[in-house]
Design a protein around this motif. Structure first.
Motif, PDB file in Angstrom:
ATOM      1  N   HIS A   1      -1.615  14.544   0.520  1.00 39.24           N
ATOM      2  CA  HIS A   1      -0.899  15.641   0.507  1.00 39.24           C
ATOM      3  C   HIS A   1      -1.004  16.294  -1.081  1.00 39.24           C
ATOM      4  CE1 HIS A   1       1.819  13.505   3.765  1.00 39.24           C
ATOM      5  NE2 HIS A   1       1.433  14.505   4.257  1.00 39.24           N
ATOM      6  N   GLU A   2      -1.137  15.159  -1.963  1.00 39.25           N
ATOM      7  CA  GLU A   2      -1.497  15.870  -3.194  1.00 39.25           C
ATOM      8  C   GLU A   2      -2.778  16.892  -3.263  1.00 39.25           C
ATOM      9  OE1 GLU A   2       0.433  11.898  -3.259  1.00 39.25           O
ATOM     10  OE2 GLU A   2      -1.030  12.696  -2.523  1.00 39.25           O
ATOM     11  N   ALA A   3      -3.670  16.406  -2.463  1.00 38.58           N
ATOM     12  CA  ALA A   3      -4.951  17.418  -2.613  1.00 38.58           C
ATOM     13  C   ALA A   3      -4.527  18.545  -1.864  1.00 38.58           C
ATOM     14  CB  ALA A   3      -5.991  16.624  -1.914  1.00 38.58           C
TER      15      ALA A   3
ATOM     16  N   PHE B   1       0.916  -1.239  -0.062  1.00 39.28           N
ATOM     17  CA  PHE B   1      -0.086   0.179   0.072  1.00 39.28           C
ATOM     18  C   PHE B   1       0.969   1.215  -0.225  1.00 39.28           C
ATOM     19  CE2 PHE B   1      -2.221   3.547   2.211  1.00 39.28           C
ATOM     20  CZ  PHE B   1      -3.393   3.652   1.460  1.00 39.28           C
ATOM     21  N   CYS B   2       0.552   2.225  -0.807  1.00 42.38           N
ATOM     22  CA  CYS B   2       1.134   3.454  -0.810  1.00 42.38           C
ATOM     23  C   CYS B   2       0.324   4.581  -1.308  1.00 42.38           C
ATOM     24  CB  CYS B   2       2.513   3.438  -1.546  1.00 42.38           C
ATOM     25  SG  CYS B   2       2.273   3.032  -3.219  1.00 42.38           S
ATOM     26  N   SER B   3       0.690   5.893  -1.307  1.00 40.71           N
ATOM     27  CA  SER B   3       0.064   6.841  -2.101  1.00 40.71           C
ATOM     28  C   SER B   3       0.577   6.869  -3.822  1.00 40.71           C
ATOM     29  CB  SER B   3       0.598   8.351  -1.551  1.00 40.71           C
ATOM     30  OG  SER B   3       1.921   8.523  -1.625  1.00 40.71           O
ATOM     31  N   VAL B   4      -0.095   7.820  -4.653  1.00 42.20           N
ATOM     32  CA  VAL B   4       0.190   7.540  -5.880  1.00 42.20           C
ATOM     33  C   VAL B   4       1.750   8.261  -6.100  1.00 42.20           C
ATOM     34  CG1 VAL B   4      -0.490   8.578  -8.098  1.00 42.20           C
ATOM     35  CG2 VAL B   4      -2.290   7.737  -6.710  1.00 42.20           C
ATOM     36  N   THR B   5       1.812   9.324  -5.526  1.00 38.87           N
ATOM     37  CA  THR B   5       3.267   9.787  -5.618  1.00 38.87           C
ATOM     38  C   THR B   5       4.328   8.991  -5.135  1.00 38.87           C
ATOM     39  OG1 THR B   5       2.335  12.093  -5.062  1.00 38.87           O
ATOM     40  CG2 THR B   5       4.797  11.604  -4.787  1.00 38.87           C
ATOM     41  N   ALA B   6       3.998   8.228  -3.842  1.00 35.99           N
ATOM     42  CA  ALA B   6       5.027   7.024  -3.520  1.00 35.99           C
ATOM     43  C   ALA B   6       5.387   5.981  -4.693  1.00 35.99           C
ATOM     44  CB  ALA B   6       5.046   6.750  -2.365  1.00 35.99           C
TER      45      ALA B   6
ATOM     46  N   LEU C   1       9.186  16.536  -1.370  1.00 37.71           N
ATOM     47  CA  LEU C   1       9.084  15.495  -2.591  1.00 37.71           C
ATOM     48  C   LEU C   1       7.606  15.488  -3.223  1.00 37.71           C
ATOM     49  CD1 LEU C   1      10.018  11.574  -2.060  1.00 37.71           C
ATOM     50  CD2 LEU C   1       7.691  12.088  -2.793  1.00 37.71           C
ATOM     51  N   VAL C   2       6.439  15.668  -2.338  1.00 41.40           N
ATOM     52  CA  VAL C   2       5.194  15.701  -3.063  1.00 41.40           C
ATOM     53  C   VAL C   2       5.115  16.937  -3.607  1.00 41.40           C
ATOM     54  CG1 VAL C   2       2.521  15.744  -2.727  1.00 41.40           C
ATOM     55  CG2 VAL C   2       4.127  14.127  -1.355  1.00 41.40           C
ATOM     56  N   ILE C   3       5.432  17.966  -3.312  1.00 41.10           N
ATOM     57  CA  ILE C   3       5.479  19.188  -4.071  1.00 41.10           C
ATOM     58  C   ILE C   3       6.114  19.159  -5.187  1.00 41.10           C
ATOM     59  CG2 ILE C   3       5.859  21.790  -4.109  1.00 41.10           C
ATOM     60  CD1 ILE C   3       5.530  21.765  -0.970  1.00 41.10           C
ATOM     61  N   GLN C   4       7.378  18.591  -5.481  1.00 41.98           N
ATOM     62  CA  GLN C   4       8.080  18.413  -6.852  1.00 41.98           C
ATOM     63  C   GLN C   4       7.603  17.646  -7.666  1.00 41.98           C
ATOM     64  OE1 GLN C   4      10.425  20.594  -7.408  1.00 41.98           O
ATOM     65  NE2 GLN C   4      10.171  21.526  -5.346  1.00 41.98           N
ATOM     66  N   ALA C   5       6.751  16.673  -7.124  1.00 42.94           N
ATOM     67  CA  ALA C   5       6.214  15.447  -8.158  1.00 42.94           C
ATOM     68  C   ALA C   5       4.897  15.906  -8.472  1.00 42.94           C
ATOM     69  CB  ALA C   5       6.267  14.088  -7.327  1.00 42.94           C
ATOM     70  N   SER C   6       4.057  16.739  -7.864  1.00 40.56           N
ATOM     71  CA  SER C   6       2.855  16.960  -8.055  1.00 40.56           C
ATOM     72  C   SER C   6       2.509  17.809  -9.303  1.00 40.56           C
ATOM     73  CB  SER C   6       2.197  17.919  -6.941  1.00 40.56           C
ATOM     74  OG  SER C   6       2.746  19.273  -6.969  1.00 40.56           O
TER      75      SER C   6
END
Length: 314
Positions: free
Chosen positions: A241-243, A107-112, A260-265
């Motif tokens: 975090h993406e939301a 299980f993970c987030s889409v970004t991960a 990490l999420v900000i850069q990948a979003s």
């Protein structure tokens, strides 16, 4: 010989019932499980009902809108996972296979999935081509609970301040936590720029915040605000975090998210970091699993590959 064949047939049928239950426990939906397993919905429902009759316990609580595992269902889930894994190991040994076989639920987030797991899964496929990764995505804040409940073998999660003694955690990387505001001119940005954001006396009370609903980063933010004695206006509580990054980029408020999420979003140009007086600590991101699940050679191998991929010493 006939008696041996009959026993083998019963064992295979029992394994099939357990595999049906595992699918239903994951999807919590008879129709989706039936589609995955290429069975009719009634066949899936009857299988679960027979298991409940044999056990004398209700495994699922169902109503017209939802379905969830009962306490007995969560206990049986761990038994089913262990039994199916052992059965697959036995079959592999009987066939003389050198490679592992079976499944690992992850299980993970889409970004991960692409920012953290991609190199791990690529290396794992090369090492264990017979093991299938069953990837489930969602809010990373749910990862630890899904592992504790037995829904997944492994999850990508931030490390909480207090980790259950039942869990093992493998730290892979740390990502700075960023307080961010809209980059475009808007009421929120003007409110932020009206004072000295880096000052310990900056007034956060009128600033709309977009905050995580739950999880490690919510605890981090709550502690940060408490230390400052601040009670900002909560604009929204959201999952993921993406939301949060997306809503900040739309000018709806201020939020926190891992760099990490900000850069990948894809929204990095739409948000600006806030130079706060007291930065939040970094988020420790890694794999989490029940310690007992590391006895499974598939889970142990995935753990080992992740450690080697990220150069984590033993």
């Amino acid at each position: 010989m006939k008696q041996i064949c009959v026993k083998r047939k019963i064992a295979v049928m029992d394994m099939r019932a357990l595999q049906v239950f595992l699918s239903v426990a994951d999807s919590l939906n008879f129709s989706r499980s039936a589609e995955r397993l290429h069975l009719s919905v009634s066949a899936v429902s009857r299988t679960v009902q027979r298991l409940e009759e044999e056990l004398g316990q209700e495994l699922l609580q169902r109503d017209q809108r939802s379905m969830r595992l009962t306490p007995a269902g969560r206990a049986f889930l761990q038994y089913a996972q262990r039994s199916v894994a052992e059965w697959q190991d036995l079959r592999r040994q009987m066939r003389g296979d050198q490679q592992l076989a079976g499944e690992v639920n992850l299980f993970c987030s889409v970004t991960a999935s692409y920012s953290i797991l991609a190199p791990v899964l690529e290396a794992f496929r090369l090492r264990q081509p017979g093991v299938e990764i069953m990837l489930h995505t969602g809010d990373q804040a749910d990862g630890i609970e899904r592992v504790l409940s037995g829904q997944d073998d492994v999850a990508v999660s931030g490390r909480p301040e207090y980790l259950s003694s039942r869990l093992a955690f493998l730290s892979l990387l740390q990502s700075p936590m960023v307080v961010c505001m809209p980059a475009a001119d808007c009421a929120v940005r003007r409110s932020m720029l009206s004072g000295d954001m880096a000052s310990p006396g900056f007034d956060w009370s009128g600033i709309p915040f977009i905050v995580p609903e739950r999880g490690v980063t919510k605890d981090m933010l709550d502690g940060w605000l408490e230390r400052r004695g601040s009670k900002p206006r909560i604009y929204a509580q959201v999952a993921g975090h993406e939301a949060i990054v997306a809503m900040v980029g739309l000018g709806l408020g201020v939020g926190i998210a891992p760099e990490l999420v900000i850069q990948a979003s894809g929204m990095a140009a739409r948000v600006s970091p806030v130079p706060v007086w007291e930065p939040l600590g970094p988020l420790d991101i890694g794999l989490v699993s029940l310690s007992s699940r590391l006895a499974d050679p598939r889970v142990k191998s995935l753990w080992s590959v992740a450690r080697q991929t990220y150069g984590i010493p033993l």
